[in-house]
Write a protein that holds these residues in place. Structure first.
Motif, PDB file in Angstrom:
ATOM      1  N   PRO A  73       0.730   5.084  -3.921  1.00  0.00           N
ATOM      2  CA  PRO A  73       1.179   6.370  -4.894  1.00  0.00           C
ATOM      3  C   PRO A  73       0.492   6.318  -6.884  1.00  0.00           C
ATOM      4  N   TYR A  74       0.095   4.682  -6.680  1.00  0.00           N
ATOM      5  CA  TYR A  74      -0.434   5.064  -8.139  1.00  0.00           C
ATOM      6  C   TYR A  74      -1.794   5.547  -7.875  1.00  0.00           C
ATOM      7  N   PHE A  75      -2.708   5.498  -7.054  1.00  0.00           N
ATOM      8  CA  PHE A  75      -4.013   6.713  -6.197  1.00  0.00           C
ATOM      9  C   PHE A  75      -3.607   7.680  -6.797  1.00  0.00           C
ATOM     10  N   ASN A  76      -2.590   8.399  -5.950  1.00  0.00           N
ATOM     11  CA  ASN A  76      -2.137   9.996  -5.918  1.00  0.00           C
ATOM     12  C   ASN A  76      -1.490  10.148  -7.694  1.00  0.00           C
ATOM     13  N   GLY A  77      -1.276   9.138  -8.483  1.00  0.00           N
ATOM     14  CA  GLY A  77      -1.138   9.291  -8.966  1.00  0.00           C
ATOM     15  C   GLY A  77      -2.149   9.848 -10.587  1.00  0.00           C
ATOM     16  N   VAL A  78      -3.043   9.159 -10.341  1.00  0.00           N
ATOM     17  CA  VAL A  78      -4.444   9.169 -11.168  1.00  0.00           C
ATOM     18  C   VAL A  78      -5.029  10.439 -10.593  1.00  0.00           C
ATOM     19  N   LYS A  79      -4.825  10.859  -9.035  1.00  0.00           N
ATOM     20  CA  LYS A  79      -5.815  12.102  -9.214  1.00  0.00           C
ATOM     21  C   LYS A  79      -5.069  13.304  -9.933  1.00  0.00           C
ATOM     22  N   GLN A  80      -3.746  13.388  -9.157  1.00  0.00           N
ATOM     23  CA  GLN A  80      -2.955  13.710 -10.132  1.00  0.00           C
ATOM     24  C   GLN A  80      -3.408  14.148 -12.000  1.00  0.00           C
ATOM     25  N   ALA A  81      -2.858  13.711 -11.871  1.00  0.00           N
ATOM     26  CA  ALA A  81      -3.894  13.353 -13.726  1.00  0.00           C
ATOM     27  C   ALA A  81      -4.817  14.056 -14.382  1.00  0.00           C
ATOM     28  N   VAL A 136       0.669  -1.094  -0.206  1.00  0.00           N
ATOM     29  CA  VAL A 136      -0.100  -0.514   0.234  1.00  0.00           C
ATOM     30  C   VAL A 136       0.986   1.501   0.221  1.00  0.00           C
ATOM     31  N   ASP A 137       1.775   1.033   0.836  1.00  0.00           N
ATOM     32  CA  ASP A 137       2.338   2.435   1.218  1.00  0.00           C
ATOM     33  C   ASP A 137       3.656   2.707   0.159  1.00  0.00           C
ATOM     34  N   HIS A 138       4.745   1.859  -0.713  1.00  0.00           N
ATOM     35  CA  HIS A 138       5.040   1.801  -1.827  1.00  0.00           C
ATOM     36  C   HIS A 138       3.887   1.382  -3.402  1.00  0.00           C
ATOM     37  N   ILE A 139       3.487   1.572  -3.375  1.00  0.00           N
ATOM     38  CA  ILE A 139       2.287   0.623  -4.948  1.00  0.00           C
ATOM     39  C   ILE A 139       1.299   1.704  -5.075  1.00  0.00           C
TER      40      ILE A 139
END
Length: 476
Positions: free
Chosen positions: A321-329, A315-318
């Motif tokens: 970060p994936y969710f945060n990347g999608v939100k930012q995009a 959860v911490d490392h994969i």
């Protein structure tokens, strides 16, 4: 070594010359240094008077400094000289040898050096053989070694090792010479084979000195670790992280003058360190190994099943970060809720994990698939993973049948058929299994069928969660 100067009936030991024959080989005498000699005393512009090679073996070799001076003179003004004078009779210009005698001297001295090294090893073997407390098995080993020395060439390459090595390099094992990296690599490979023959194949991974130096270099330059050049190093760590191998061993050089050894046990979480000086492992080595371990997730279990530690690391490392990347995009705020659909594995639905998720990742909503509903909520398990597993089992069964057939063909009086279970063999064979599975799954109709089921489930989840939050990022 050219056939004109070396061979069975020639003047220098050739490829077919055994170690025992080398020990008794008669080489030309080496003359003592002369303070007033110059290279011009040995060179002549006249044609050689001696043309037969058999005369070379009776000519003494000039001192080292004279030979070096002669070679330098020939390389700078070789056209002026056509022959070499007899160093025993430098005042007699009637006996002249062709310039090829210089090459003969060079090769002769190289062979003499190896002869002295093998003589030193032979003396130590004789000393060991006369030892009173020597075990019978050790005496037999020494006798076997003598037998090998009478049959093995003194200078051929040794086959079967990853590190290129000549047979004459092995003489260091029988003397007090300093062992270099190639010798350590040979010993580690031999140890690995002995472990494999004892049913322990793959349990211990060995790093040779060069590989460990590479690890230290990558530790000092961490931005290079993900480069393709170091994929082999990452693979070793992955094998340790996933439990394919449980131990890591290494012999490393300390300060360029001292060999030390360590063994890391990932199940017991211990490091055993050996140093004849009774020193402890250096801070630099500890930092290097700790950094390397931190780049990979180690379950410290005998299975591949997830546990509290590995799930939190995931959860911490994969995942996060994936969710945060999608939100930012998508231009969504960091507080945007996200839905994570997982099964009801005991670790997933444990109070400990759920509490940790709410505390550390409150914006990720856990969506559990009810028991027995995997085919509906996670159709990939049925539509994709089931044919994947069936294809893999089929490929594995083919290998088992092939093994059995080979055993029955190659063994007489066989009463028991052995199923191959060694991890190293399974790993290598799995490449074919995966390729066959990929070809079985690479079908448009199969993927569409699984996707259609998931689409229906997606809308059901969306209608439910839309009531509880303004917008949700889904993982499909």
């Amino acid at each position: 070594m050219s056939n004109s100067l070396a061979g069975k009936d020639s003047f220098l030991p050739g490829l077919e010359t055994s170690i025992s024959q080398l020990l008794t080989w008669k080489f030309p005498l080496i003359l003592p240094p002369k303070s007033d000699a110059t290279p011009f005393d040995y060179l002549s512009p006249a044609d050689p008077t001696i043309t037969t090679l058999c005369a070379f073996k009776n000519v003494a070799v000039p001192p080292y400094d004279i030979r070096q001076a002669i070679n330098k003179t020939i390389s700078t003004c070789g056209a002026e000289y056509k022959s070499v004078l007899d160093p025993n009779q430098v005042d007699n210009h009637g006996t002249r040898y062709p310039l090829s005698i210089l090459d003969f001297w060079h090769r002769s001295l190289d062979a003499q050096k190896e002869q002295k090294r093998w003589m030193a090893a032979e003396m130590l073997l004789d000393k060991l053989k006369s030892h009173k407390i020597l075990e019978p098995t050790h005496r037999q080993m020494l006798a076997d070694l003598r037998n090998v020395m009478s049959r093995v060439s003194w200078t051929r390459p040794v086959k079967g090792f990853h590190t290129p090595i000549q047979i004459n390099n092995l003489v260091a094992f029988g003397t007090t010479e300093w062992l270099d990296d190639s010798h350590i690599s040979v010993m580690l490979e031999q140890l690995d084979r002995e472990l494999a023959s004892g049913g322990m194949a793959g349990e211990i991974i060995f790093l040779d000195p060069l590989q460990y130096s590479t690890l230290v270099f990558v530790h000092d330059n961490p931005h290079l670790y993900q480069k393709p050049l170091y994929q082999w190093l990452r693979q070793i760590a992955e094998d340790l992280a996933t439990g394919i191998s449980n131990k890591l061993g290494c012999i490393m050089n300390k300060g360029g003058t001292h060999w030390t050894v360590f063994l890391m046990d990932f199940q017991k979480e211990t490091i055993s360190y050996g140093d004849s000086y009774m020193d402890s492992m250096g801070d630099r080595d500890c930092e290097t190994l700790q950094w390397w371990i931190s780049q990979h997730e180690f379950s410290n279990t005998d299975t591949y099943w997830s546990n509290q530690t590995t799930m939190r690391d995931f959860v911490d490392h994969i995942l996060a970060p994936y969710f945060n990347g999608v939100k930012q995009a998508q231009g969504l705020p960091p507080t945007q809720k996200a839905l994570w659909t997982i099964d009801v594995w005991s670790v997933h639905r444990s109070k400990e994990f759920i509490t940790w998720m709410k505390t550390n990742h409150p914006n990720i909503i856990l969506d559990f698939v009810p028991g027995g509903c995997t085919g509906v909520a996670q159709p990939c398990d049925v539509g994709i993973q089931r044919p994947f597993k069936l294809s893999t089992k089929r490929s594995y069964h083919e290998d088992v049948v092939e093994d059995f057939v080979d055993q029955m063909k190659n063994s007489t009086g066989l009463t028991t058929l052995m199923v191959e279970k060694r991890l190293g063999i399974m790993r290598d064979r799995s490449v074919r299994w995966l390729w066959n599975a990929y070809k079985a799954l690479n079908r448009e109709d199969l993927v569409k069928k699984a996707s259609l089921k998931r689409t229906i489930t997606f809308f059901m989840e969306y209608l439910y969660f839309h009531r509880h939050s303004k917008c949700v990022v889904f993982v499909i």
